[in-house]
Design an enzyme around this catalytic site. Structure first.
Site, PDB file in Angstrom:
ATOM      1  N   LYS A   1      17.488 -69.987 132.376  1.00 42.93           N
ATOM      2  CA  LYS A   1      16.777 -68.936 133.100  1.00 42.93           C
ATOM      3  C   LYS A   1      16.719 -69.221 134.606  1.00 42.93           C
ATOM      4  O   LYS A   1      16.303 -68.358 135.382  1.00 42.93           O
ATOM      5  CB  LYS A   1      15.379 -68.768 132.515  1.00 42.93           C
ATOM      6  CG  LYS A   1      15.390 -68.323 131.046  1.00 42.93           C
ATOM      7  CD  LYS A   1      13.990 -68.256 130.478  1.00 42.93           C
ATOM      8  CE  LYS A   1      13.979 -67.847 129.009  1.00 42.93           C
ATOM      9  NZ  LYS A   1      14.549 -68.880 128.133  1.00 42.93           N
TER      10      LYS A   1
ATOM     11  N   LYS B   1       7.640 -64.973 130.097  1.00 39.68           N
ATOM     12  CA  LYS B   1       8.291 -65.861 129.137  1.00 39.68           C
ATOM     13  C   LYS B   1       8.302 -67.289 129.653  1.00 39.68           C
ATOM     14  O   LYS B   1       8.278 -67.523 130.871  1.00 39.68           O
ATOM     15  CB  LYS B   1       9.717 -65.394 128.819  1.00 39.68           C
ATOM     16  CG  LYS B   1      10.601 -65.070 130.014  1.00 39.68           C
ATOM     17  CD  LYS B   1      11.900 -64.406 129.555  1.00 39.68           C
ATOM     18  CE  LYS B   1      12.725 -63.915 130.731  1.00 39.68           C
ATOM     19  NZ  LYS B   1      13.965 -63.236 130.292  1.00 39.68           N
TER      20      LYS B   1
ATOM     21  N   ARG C   1      24.754 -59.437 124.178  1.00 41.93           N
ATOM     22  CA  ARG C   1      25.205 -60.817 124.303  1.00 41.93           C
ATOM     23  C   ARG C   1      26.711 -60.790 124.528  1.00 41.93           C
ATOM     24  O   ARG C   1      27.475 -60.324 123.668  1.00 41.93           O
ATOM     25  CB  ARG C   1      24.862 -61.604 123.035  1.00 41.93           C
ATOM     26  CG  ARG C   1      25.603 -62.931 122.832  1.00 41.93           C
ATOM     27  CD  ARG C   1      25.420 -63.933 123.954  1.00 41.93           C
ATOM     28  NE  ARG C   1      24.047 -64.263 124.274  1.00 41.93           N
ATOM     29  CZ  ARG C   1      23.342 -65.213 123.662  1.00 41.93           C
ATOM     30  NH1 ARG C   1      23.878 -65.916 122.702  1.00 41.93           N
ATOM     31  NH2 ARG C   1      22.098 -65.466 124.048  1.00 41.93           N
TER      32      ARG C   1
ATOM     33  N   ARG D   1      22.247 -56.526 120.581  1.00 39.06           N
ATOM     34  CA  ARG D   1      21.118 -56.959 119.761  1.00 39.06           C
ATOM     35  C   ARG D   1      19.979 -55.984 119.997  1.00 39.06           C
ATOM     36  O   ARG D   1      19.448 -55.895 121.102  1.00 39.06           O
ATOM     37  CB  ARG D   1      20.721 -58.388 120.114  1.00 39.06           C
ATOM     38  CG  ARG D   1      21.853 -59.384 119.894  1.00 39.06           C
ATOM     39  CD  ARG D   1      21.528 -60.743 120.438  1.00 39.06           C
ATOM     40  NE  ARG D   1      21.293 -60.705 121.876  1.00 39.06           N
ATOM     41  CZ  ARG D   1      20.900 -61.751 122.607  1.00 39.06           C
ATOM     42  NH1 ARG D   1      20.681 -62.911 122.019  1.00 39.06           N
ATOM     43  NH2 ARG D   1      20.716 -61.633 123.908  1.00 39.06           N
TER      44      ARG D   1
ATOM     45  N   ARG E   1      11.408 -58.050 121.851  1.00 36.93           N
ATOM     46  CA  ARG E   1      12.375 -59.137 121.686  1.00 36.93           C
ATOM     47  C   ARG E   1      13.505 -58.691 120.767  1.00 36.93           C
ATOM     48  O   ARG E   1      13.273 -58.235 119.657  1.00 36.93           O
ATOM     49  CB  ARG E   1      11.686 -60.381 121.108  1.00 36.93           C
ATOM     50  CG  ARG E   1      10.619 -60.935 122.025  1.00 36.93           C
ATOM     51  CD  ARG E   1      10.019 -62.202 121.486  1.00 36.93           C
ATOM     52  NE  ARG E   1       9.279 -62.005 120.246  1.00 36.93           N
ATOM     53  CZ  ARG E   1       8.636 -62.975 119.599  1.00 36.93           C
ATOM     54  NH1 ARG E   1       8.665 -64.214 120.068  1.00 36.93           N
ATOM     55  NH2 ARG E   1       7.983 -62.716 118.495  1.00 36.93           N
TER      56      ARG E   1
ATOM     57  N   ASP F   1      23.215 -62.760 128.647  1.00 37.54           N
ATOM     58  CA  ASP F   1      22.409 -61.650 128.138  1.00 37.54           C
ATOM     59  C   ASP F   1      22.353 -60.569 129.196  1.00 37.54           C
ATOM     60  O   ASP F   1      21.990 -60.830 130.358  1.00 37.54           O
ATOM     61  CB  ASP F   1      21.001 -62.127 127.792  1.00 37.54           C
ATOM     62  CG  ASP F   1      21.003 -63.142 126.655  1.00 37.54           C
ATOM     63  OD1 ASP F   1      22.006 -63.185 125.911  1.00 37.54           O
ATOM     64  OD2 ASP F   1      20.009 -63.872 126.508  1.00 37.54           O
TER      65      ASP F   1
ATOM     66  N   GLU G   1      19.986 -63.787 131.492  1.00 33.52           N
ATOM     67  CA  GLU G   1      20.100 -65.209 131.195  1.00 33.52           C
ATOM     68  C   GLU G   1      21.566 -65.609 131.093  1.00 33.52           C
ATOM     69  O   GLU G   1      22.420 -64.795 130.729  1.00 33.52           O
ATOM     70  CB  GLU G   1      19.405 -65.580 129.866  1.00 33.52           C
ATOM     71  CG  GLU G   1      17.907 -65.460 129.887  1.00 33.52           C
ATOM     72  CD  GLU G   1      17.266 -65.976 128.601  1.00 33.52           C
ATOM     73  OE1 GLU G   1      17.891 -66.799 127.896  1.00 33.52           O
ATOM     74  OE2 GLU G   1      16.131 -65.564 128.302  1.00 33.52           O
TER      75      GLU G   1
ATOM     76  N   ASN H   1      23.309 -68.498 128.975  1.00 30.69           N
ATOM     77  CA  ASN H   1      23.014 -69.470 127.931  1.00 30.69           C
ATOM     78  C   ASN H   1      24.151 -70.482 127.809  1.00 30.69           C
ATOM     79  O   ASN H   1      25.277 -70.122 127.455  1.00 30.69           O
ATOM     80  CB  ASN H   1      22.805 -68.758 126.591  1.00 30.69           C
ATOM     81  CG  ASN H   1      21.610 -67.816 126.632  1.00 30.69           C
ATOM     82  OD1 ASN H   1      20.492 -68.222 126.440  1.00 30.69           O
ATOM     83  ND2 ASN H   1      21.880 -66.542 126.918  1.00 30.69           N
TER      84      ASN H   1
END
Length: 316
Positions: free
Chosen positions: A126, A161, A211, A225, A233, A273, A281, A283
């Site tokens: 993040k 978050k 994603r 997603r 979420r 994301d 984000e 990842n």
């Protein structure tokens, strides 16, 4: 080419073979004739400059409930006994995680560690995204309560978050008049001394959180997603459902912005994301989504990854 591959991951016995990206990677490695060993991060050790792992040889099969046979543990000297380490344990990105990256630094790049442990440590998911101006929604990272209230005053609805969480853990939406901000910040402070992220809420999340998987800086494909009804979420581990989706021009633009830096850092397997037009984000620890991408008829990201791994190893 036959490689000796060690996989550093959470206990393999407990994974869901229908959704786990590490399982797809291991099956791909096995299908190519590579030998597999599996160990959990707590089985790593460092002594007199040598990094060793107490690992078990593994044979996998796509049989639910009987997906792995593990041999007796052996003590591997990673620098001498292994060609590739897949670092695939899940966050939290805590001091144990960081220490494991320091251990693996001592064998990379003689042993190809995927992803480069130095850069995993230097690219908290993040925080790393803040290196690319203009790709994020308005975002604040702080422990300063006054700064968080000022941010909400300016931006209204927001998402709060934890900075080093994973899998959607601890993510909440706060509307502009929500009275629970103080209590949530107090709860966070009781659990951790780490900063939190406040991010302007993006209504497009109701249509999904995309994603996108990249191998060596190049986009391979994407899944969408979609959050459950009434939820913010969209993580698959939190009740979101996966759906097929195409890469848009904006997705490709975002990949072009960050891709060269991923490649430069040796971050071979990355999941980003994307919500609407925004990158939220990057990842780099243990990205997921490869199984769903393949199931929906997209590229086999594990095969693309091992093509790249083999090319790197064949070049020394």
């Amino acid at each position: 080419m036959s490689l000796k591959v060690a996989v550093q991951m959470d206990p393999v016995e407990g994974i869901n073979i229908e959704t786990d990206s590490s399982f797809l990677m291991m099956m791909e490695a096995q299908s190519r004739g590579h030998r597999l060993w599996i160990y959990t991060p707590d089985r790593l050790s460092l002594e007199e400059g040598r990094v060793r792992a107490r690992a078990r040889p593994a044979t996998l099969r796509a049989v639910k409930g009987d997906h792995v046979t593990l041999g007796e543990p052996v003590l591997l000297d990673l620098a001498d006994d292994i060609d590739v380490v897949l670092m695939r344990q899940d966050p939290p990105f805590d001091m144990a995680y960081i220490t494991a990256t320091h251990f693996l630094d001592k064998v990379h790049p003689k042993v190809l560690v995927v992803n480069n442990p130095t850069e995993v440590r230097n690219a908290p998911e993040k925080l790393f995204v803040t290196d690319f101006p203009g790709v994020q929604p308005p975002t604040l990272i702080t422990s300063d309560i006054d700064a968080i209230y000022d941010f909400r005053e300016r931006h209204g609805d927001m998402v709060l978050k934890p900075l080093y969480g994973g899998g959607g853990s601890g993510v909440v939406r706060l509307k502009a008049d929500d009275p629970n901000l103080d209590a949530l910040l107090e709860l966070h402070a009781m659990i951790s001394r780490e900063q939190v992220i406040a991010q302007k809420f993006i209504p497009a999340v109701s249509k999904g959180d995309k994603r996108v998987l990249l191998v060596d800086g190049e986009p391979v494909g994407a899944i969408n997603r979609i959050p459950a009804e009434g939820q913010v979420r969209s993580n698959l581990a939190r009740g979101g459902r996966a759906a097929a989706v195409e890469l848009t021009a904006r997705d490709l633009e975002l990949c072009a912005i960050i891709g060269p830096e991923l490649k430069r850092r040796g971050l071979l397997f990355v999941g980003i994301d994307v919500i609407g037009d925004y990158l939220t984000e990057i990842n780099v620890t243990s990205p997921t989504g490869a199984q769903q991408l393949k199931r929906f008829g997209g590229a086999d990201a594990a095969a693309v990854l091992f093509d790249r791994i083999e090319a790197i190893r064949s070049n020394g």
